[in-house]
Design a protein around this motif. Structure first.
Motif, short mmCIF file in Angstrom:
data_model
loop_
_atom_site.label_atom_id
_atom_site.label_comp_id
_atom_site.label_asym_id
_atom_site.label_seq_id
_atom_site.Cartn_x
_atom_site.Cartn_y
_atom_site.Cartn_z
N ALA A 38 19.96 -0.30 14.04
CA ALA A 38 18.57 0.09 14.26
C ALA A 38 17.69 -0.19 13.05
N GLY A 39 18.28 -0.57 11.92
CA GLY A 39 17.48 -0.89 10.74
C GLY A 39 17.39 0.19 9.70
N LYS A 40 18.35 1.13 9.70
CA LYS A 40 18.33 2.21 8.71
C LYS A 40 18.42 1.65 7.29
N GLY A 41 19.36 0.73 7.07
CA GLY A 41 19.55 0.19 5.73
C GLY A 41 18.32 -0.53 5.20
N GLY A 42 17.67 -1.33 6.05
CA GLY A 42 16.47 -2.03 5.63
C GLY A 42 15.34 -1.07 5.29
N SER A 43 15.19 -0.02 6.09
CA SER A 43 14.15 0.98 5.80
C SER A 43 14.44 1.71 4.50
N ILE A 44 15.69 2.05 4.28
CA ILE A 44 16.06 2.75 3.04
C ILE A 44 15.76 1.88 1.82
N ARG A 45 16.04 0.57 1.92
CA ARG A 45 15.78 -0.31 0.78
C ARG A 45 14.29 -0.37 0.46
N ARG A 46 13.43 -0.33 1.47
CA ARG A 46 11.99 -0.34 1.21
C ARG A 46 11.52 0.97 0.59
N VAL A 47 12.21 2.06 0.89
CA VAL A 47 11.88 3.34 0.26
C VAL A 47 12.32 3.34 -1.20
N THR A 48 13.56 2.96 -1.45
CA THR A 48 14.09 3.01 -2.82
C THR A 48 13.36 2.03 -3.73
N ALA A 49 12.79 0.97 -3.17
CA ALA A 49 12.04 0.02 -3.99
C ALA A 49 10.83 0.67 -4.64
N ALA A 50 10.37 1.77 -4.06
CA ALA A 50 9.20 2.47 -4.60
C ALA A 50 9.57 3.59 -5.57
N LEU A 51 10.86 3.89 -5.69
CA LEU A 51 11.29 5.03 -6.49
C LEU A 51 11.89 4.57 -7.82
N ASP A 52 11.81 5.44 -8.81
CA ASP A 52 12.49 5.23 -10.08
C ASP A 52 14.00 5.37 -9.83
N ARG A 103 0.82 -1.22 0.00
CA ARG A 103 0.00 0.00 0.00
C ARG A 103 0.85 1.27 0.00
N TRP A 104 1.80 1.35 0.92
CA TRP A 104 2.55 2.59 1.08
C TRP A 104 3.64 2.75 0.03
N GLN A 105 4.22 1.65 -0.43
CA GLN A 105 5.17 1.77 -1.53
C GLN A 105 4.46 2.25 -2.80
N GLY A 106 3.28 1.74 -3.05
CA GLY A 106 2.52 2.19 -4.22
C GLY A 106 2.15 3.65 -4.12
N ARG A 107 1.77 4.06 -2.93
CA ARG A 107 1.40 5.47 -2.73
C ARG A 107 2.61 6.38 -2.92
N LEU A 108 3.76 5.96 -2.40
CA LEU A 108 4.98 6.75 -2.57
C LEU A 108 5.38 6.82 -4.05
N ALA A 109 5.24 5.72 -4.76
CA ALA A 109 5.57 5.71 -6.18
C ALA A 109 4.73 6.73 -6.95
N LEU A 110 3.44 6.77 -6.64
CA LEU A 110 2.56 7.73 -7.34
C LEU A 110 2.90 9.17 -6.97
N LEU A 111 3.18 9.41 -5.71
CA LEU A 111 3.50 10.77 -5.28
C LEU A 111 4.76 11.30 -5.95
N THR A 112 5.79 10.47 -6.05
CA THR A 112 7.05 10.93 -6.62
C THR A 112 7.04 10.94 -8.14
N ARG A 113 5.99 10.43 -8.74
CA ARG A 113 5.84 10.51 -10.19
C ARG A 113 4.77 11.53 -10.60
N SER A 114 4.23 12.23 -9.61
CA SER A 114 3.14 13.18 -9.88
C SER A 114 3.69 14.49 -10.43
N LYS A 115 2.82 15.26 -11.02
CA LYS A 115 3.19 16.57 -11.56
C LYS A 115 3.65 17.51 -10.43
N ALA A 116 3.01 17.40 -9.27
CA ALA A 116 3.36 18.27 -8.14
C ALA A 116 4.80 18.07 -7.70
#
Length: 494
Positions: A309-323, A280-293
């Protein structure tokens, strides 16, 4: 403020020719002492009235000095790349490293002055920019930079005569443009704005020197001798020099309560629900970062936290949603030699993203108030002033359209220990555990205090900290993604 510069200062030819050889020799000696010591940088700002000899004087300095170690930059109107970043970005990139001399034409004063002369900004906005400039220059001087500011002045009558003389000579006619004559017609207004700017930015750390530009020999000797005196003064105390910064005492801790200890670190989220929320949230982030705004915005993500603390794992889940063409991950470790030769924030300014792009900092500029503070890698004065400088940096990013999202991933002492032990026995994770990680556990209370101070002093209305309960990695990753989406949507609605 310009009265003394309209007295018609003169140096006759014989006196000039008698002084120049010794001055050149001493300037070269001082320049190579500077280069050898590499203890500080010199920044020379060149501003003032058109046709007052700014270019000729800088050309003269380059003849007297070794030009290989003088970085001369002239700034015109900002390019499209520069317009998509904070106004100070291009000036940060032009700062000379320690051991070098930088000469900056059309520097950070040019834009505000021209904007006010043309009435593109109000007086209040000009004063706000000047206050920001004062803080920036104060930061430079506290970092050890020798900052020299020269304002070249001519009276209205002198400027007209100078322009006419240049225009009448076929060899110099090209140097006079329509813009020069237009500025001449605005002389009185430019004079008033310049006087206001000089008065409000001539500080104890970085005073202006007003140069009478009517005589080339006078202005050349004045600038050259000023530079020599400043170099020698600093070189004579190079090993003893220290920025004069006073710090208030830290408040005492009277009980055991703090921000981190109030968190419930082990938040529930099972694998099935996690997979649904992740999609859900990866899809939402993908749309937001591809939007005109988002094309008119940029995204700056800051990940801080205790080791494991899990910084690397969190970053990988973020980048998975980005171009992949859209983002850059910047891991921050100990500064390189190149980075140590510059003011502290320089290495972060160089990674500021353009509009429509994202940069993800795996650790960040907060290292100064965390690891450098706790490990004693910088003085108390350095990390205490860093709070204000960091807030200014993030404010500049936000005013330029960046959405700044900052995460502190918090785990318990017990969970960190369990993760360290797991890393030691897993072949593909052994590289992630070092002797330094084990040693840092001994300083857990000091780091905890530093984190709480950091949050209190840098969680601003425009760039708040988000504390992530990270004992459960699945919960932490979802909260990170959700927070990014919510802050992007909030920014788009502004």
């Amino acid at each position: 403020m310009f009265e003394s510069a309209e007295l018609g200062h003169r140096v006759d030819k014989a006196a000039y020719e008698a002084e120049v050889p010794e001055l050149r020799t001493q300037l070269l000696d001082a320049q190579f002492d500077l280069l050898e010591s590499a203890g500080f940088a010199v920044v020379i700002l060149v501003n003032g009235v058109d046709a007052a000899g700014k270019g000729e004087t800088v050309k003269l300095l380059n003849e007297w000095l070794d030009p290989r170690h003088v970085m001369t930059r002239a700034f015109d109107a900002p390019s499209s790349e520069e317009q998509e970043r904070p106004p100070m970005w291009r000036f940060w990139r032009a700062l000379p490293p320690k051991g070098k001399i930088g000469v900056l034409f059309g520097n950070w004063y040019e834009g505000p002055i021209n904007a006010r002369v043309e009435k593109d900004i109000k007086q209040s906005e000009l004063d706000q920019r000047l206050a920001e400039i004062n803080r920036f220059e104060q930061m430079l001087t506290r970092e050890g930079v020798v900052l020299l500011k020269f304002w070249f002045h001519l009276s209205c009558k002198q400027q007209k005569a100078r322009l006419e003389k240049l225009e009448s000579d076929p060899l110099t006619r090209w140097r006079v443009t329509r813009a020069d004559w237009r500025n001449y017609k605005q002389y009185d207004r430019r004079h008033d704005v310049a006087e206001h700017v000089v008065r409000h930015t001539s500080t104890a750390e970085a005073p202006w020197l007003i140069v009478d530009g009517s005589d080339e020999r006078y202005r050349g000797l004045l600038v050259g001798q000023t530079l020599l005196d400043a170099l020698r003064k600093r070189l004579d105390v190079a090993h003893k020099w220290q920025a004069r910064v006073s710090t208030a005492p830290l408040p005492p801790q009277l009980d055991e309560r703090n921000l981190l200890r109030q968190l419930v670190l082990d938040q529930p989220l099972d694998k099935k629900d996690y997979n649904k929320e992740l999609e859900r949230w990866q899809g939402r982030l993908a749309l937001l970062t591809r939007s005109k705004a988002f094309c008119e915005r940029s995204l700056v993500l800051v990940f801080e936290g205790m080791d494991a603390a899990g910084k690397g794992g969190s970053i990988r889940r973020v980048t998975a949603a980005l171009d992949t063409r859209q983002y850059q991950v910047v891991p921050i470790a100990a500064p390189t030699e190149e980075e140590r030769a510059q003011p502290y924030l320089w290495r972060f300014w160089r990674h500021v993203p353009r509009q429509g792009k994202a940069v993800i900092f795996d650790r960040s500029w907060y290292g100064r108030v965390l690891v450098e503070r706790v490990e004693g890698f910088c003085s108390e004065a350095d990390w205490m002033r860093a709070y204000e400088e960091i807030n200014d940096f993030e404010d500049a990013l936000i005013r330029a359209g960046a959405v700044v999202v900052k995460f502190w991933l918090a785990i318990s002492d017990e969970e960190q220990l369990a993760r360290f032990k797991a890393r030691e026995v897993e072949p593909h994770k052994r590289h992630k555990i070092t002797d330094e990680d084990w040693r840092n556990r001994e300083k857990w209370p000091q780091y905890e205090r530093a984190v709480c101070d950091m949050i209190d002093r840098t969680s601003t209305e425009a760039a708040p900290w988000t504390l992530i309960e990270a004992d459960n990695k699945r919960f932490a990753r979802i909260k990170v993604l959700r927070t990014i989406c919510e802050q992007l949507e909030s920014a788009f609605d502004e």
